[in-house]
Write a protein that holds these residues in place. Sequence first.
Motif, PDB file in Angstrom:
ATOM      1  N   TRP A  32     -19.761-102.717 -71.735  1.00 11.31           N
ATOM      2  CA  TRP A  32     -19.960-102.934 -73.170  1.00 11.31           C
ATOM      3  C   TRP A  32     -19.381-104.264 -73.629  1.00 11.31           C
ATOM      4  O   TRP A  32     -19.916-104.908 -74.534  1.00 11.31           O
ATOM      5  CB  TRP A  32     -19.326-101.786 -73.961  1.00 11.31           C
ATOM      6  CG  TRP A  32     -17.828-101.697 -73.799  1.00 11.31           C
ATOM      7  CD1 TRP A  32     -17.144-100.984 -72.882  1.00 11.31           C
ATOM      8  CD2 TRP A  32     -16.850-102.362 -74.611  1.00 11.31           C
ATOM      9  NE1 TRP A  32     -15.798-101.145 -73.030  1.00 11.31           N
ATOM     10  CE2 TRP A  32     -15.583-101.989 -74.103  1.00 11.31           C
ATOM     11  CE3 TRP A  32     -16.907-103.219 -75.698  1.00 11.31           C
ATOM     12  CZ2 TRP A  32     -14.386-102.462 -74.648  1.00 11.31           C
ATOM     13  CZ3 TRP A  32     -15.724-103.691 -76.255  1.00 11.31           C
ATOM     14  CH2 TRP A  32     -14.486-103.306 -75.735  1.00 11.31           C
ATOM     15  N   ARG A  50     -21.761-107.371 -73.262  1.00 12.96           N
ATOM     16  CA  ARG A  50     -23.051-107.363 -73.920  1.00 12.96           C
ATOM     17  C   ARG A  50     -23.093-108.362 -75.075  1.00 12.96           C
ATOM     18  O   ARG A  50     -22.088-108.978 -75.422  1.00 12.96           O
ATOM     19  CB  ARG A  50     -23.378-105.949 -74.397  1.00 12.96           C
ATOM     20  CG  ARG A  50     -23.521-104.963 -73.238  1.00 12.96           C
ATOM     21  CD  ARG A  50     -23.769-103.554 -73.723  1.00 12.96           C
ATOM     22  NE  ARG A  50     -23.790-102.604 -72.606  1.00 12.96           N
ATOM     23  CZ  ARG A  50     -23.873-101.294 -72.738  1.00 12.96           C
ATOM     24  NH1 ARG A  50     -23.955-100.753 -73.967  1.00 12.96           N
ATOM     25  NH2 ARG A  50     -23.884-100.517 -71.674  1.00 12.96           N
ATOM     26  N   THR A  51     -24.287-108.442 -75.675  1.00  9.68           N
ATOM     27  CA  THR A  51     -24.524-109.498 -76.664  1.00  9.68           C
ATOM     28  C   THR A  51     -23.612-109.388 -77.867  1.00  9.68           C
ATOM     29  O   THR A  51     -23.049-110.389 -78.332  1.00  9.68           O
ATOM     30  CB  THR A  51     -25.995-109.449 -77.126  1.00  9.68           C
ATOM     31  OG1 THR A  51     -26.850-109.573 -75.994  1.00  9.68           O
ATOM     32  CG2 THR A  51     -26.280-110.576 -78.101  1.00  9.68           C
TER      33      THR A  51
END
Length: 641
Positions: free
Chosen positions: A495, A498-499
């Motif tokens: 997580w 991520r972006t």
Amino acid sequence: MHGLFPWRQSIIFRNTISLAIISVEDQPPFHAVFLNPKLLLLLIVISCQMGNEALQMSLPLVLLTILTFSAPSATASASDRSYNVGDHVPLFVNKVGPLNNPSETYQYYDLPFCCPDPVIQKKESIGEVLNGDRLANTLYQLNFRQDKNGERLCQKKLKVAEVAKFRDAIVNDFYFQMYYDDLPVWGFIGKVEDESWTISDKGTKYYLFKHVLFDVLYNGNQIIEIRAFSDPNHVVDITEDVDIDVEFTYSVNWNATSTQFQNRMDRYSKASLLPVHLKIHWFSFINSIVIIVLLMGLLTLLIMRRLKNDLRKCSNDEEEDKEVGWKYIHGDVFRYPSNMPLFCAVLGVGTQLLIMVCILFFLAFFGVLYPYNRGALFTSLVFICTLTSIVAGYTAAAFHTQFSVIGWERSVLLTAILYLGPLFVISSILNTVAISYGATAAIPFGTLLAILLIYAFLAIPLLALGGVIGYCLRSEFQAPCATKQFPREIQRLAWYRRTHCQMFIGGLLPFSAIALQLHHLYASMWGYKIYTLPGILFLTFIILIIMTSILTVGLTYIQLSVEDHEWWWRSVLSGGSTAIFMFAYSIYFYARSNMTGFMQLSFFIGYNACICYAFFLMLGAISFRVSLIFVRHIYGAVKSE
């Protein structure tokens, strides 16, 4: 806002305070943007040093900080105005509005002041109209170097409805604004006395000022300064809803001064930041600079050391299990992203906005933009945006045709509406709100038509011309590695890789570097303070670009190290995420201010959203360009298998 006006709680002091205190604190910050030419040259130097070691990067920042201390302050207009004794120098009334809501202003004669017959509106430029200026003639006669004492302006019988208008304006702390020889002057409409200040009468009393004293300073045959004072001894009680006869009067005092004409704006610069606050401002800024330089140096050293180790492994052909992760995806890293037309439009608009900011700094250096140069900023923005459309079209088409000669027209079309489309929608909504309020912020139909014609017959053709030039001068995309036919599957990431997490990191650190200056910027835009340290504003802009670039390169390197080759869009989102923090801080600023009302709230949210969206596109385009240079460098330095 109360911190800017501590005297608002004192009735007696408020009655006698000089109106000039207001006049030095009520204009948007961009009117006060100035630039040292040395700083402009160092912008190129810093850009060239973007990829060097930490020491080489911090040196230009240190030099830039030193030069900022010598940056010029606000200067007057270059056009000298000379008068003879007795010459008529027109005084123009402009607008009135509540003190706490800078966007909510109305025409001066919307209140039942003494007005000439007929009222003649001064012809204004597009920028002046967009700025909400509505200058008109007045009955005041301020002839050059002619004193007047108790001059009668007019005898006016105020009806009940007019008394109610004045009383409502006083309750909302209305001020008026005038211009004399292009020098602004402000004043209050009246005063409020609570029952705690009265002796015999009970209840709140509302008093209308009926006498204004103009104190004008001159040097030779030129006007240097003007101040206005409302006399608390010349008031009329308008508490009751009854007809009242009022005699409005004014006085004019002329005094000589040694201040030169070219320095007459220094008064506004000095008064907007008191010496104590100025010292705190500089201390906080220098402290931020030291932290930022150390942070950038640490990040640069870590990234460069890790990258050198990776390149050393690749060049020495070590065992497969020790091979670096980002080398595995050399066949996918230069695969063009999804939704290519939109991506090219982001690059085109972002590049255009960056050039616009640079041009504004140049205009400030040449003296086009200075405090209270009515509408100069908005006029410049309209025409600069129009002329730089060719850059946006060229950038979008040129980048698109590096991958495909088909569909570049769509990229150019999206470039035309990517920023100006949302801006037009928001401006239309805000214009409707302003019209419903009858405020001067409402754009007249003629001005709106002129802007649409400029966009339709000048901006769009230039945008299309830029697209055609980009298509004709197209070239192949130079990739150090060949792209495989089928994309490599990306493993599920943790997580924190991520972006959204990268956007948080990529936006938080640059925002922390500019938070101090951003507060002063908002205080200038939506408060009553002139931004008088433009050199720091420029330096902060450079720091923002450098911080964003370094962090984006680091985040791109981390992304490639876990074999995630979809870095194109993520570099744009990570770089532009600083604008999200800027918008969030604007909401916090509004909550802490005294601004009230639906109109002020809508203008604050709407225009801040447009400004932050512009920064998102600009920083996103810069971040991708820097990341592309970095990715090309590391893959060009290894031997692809």
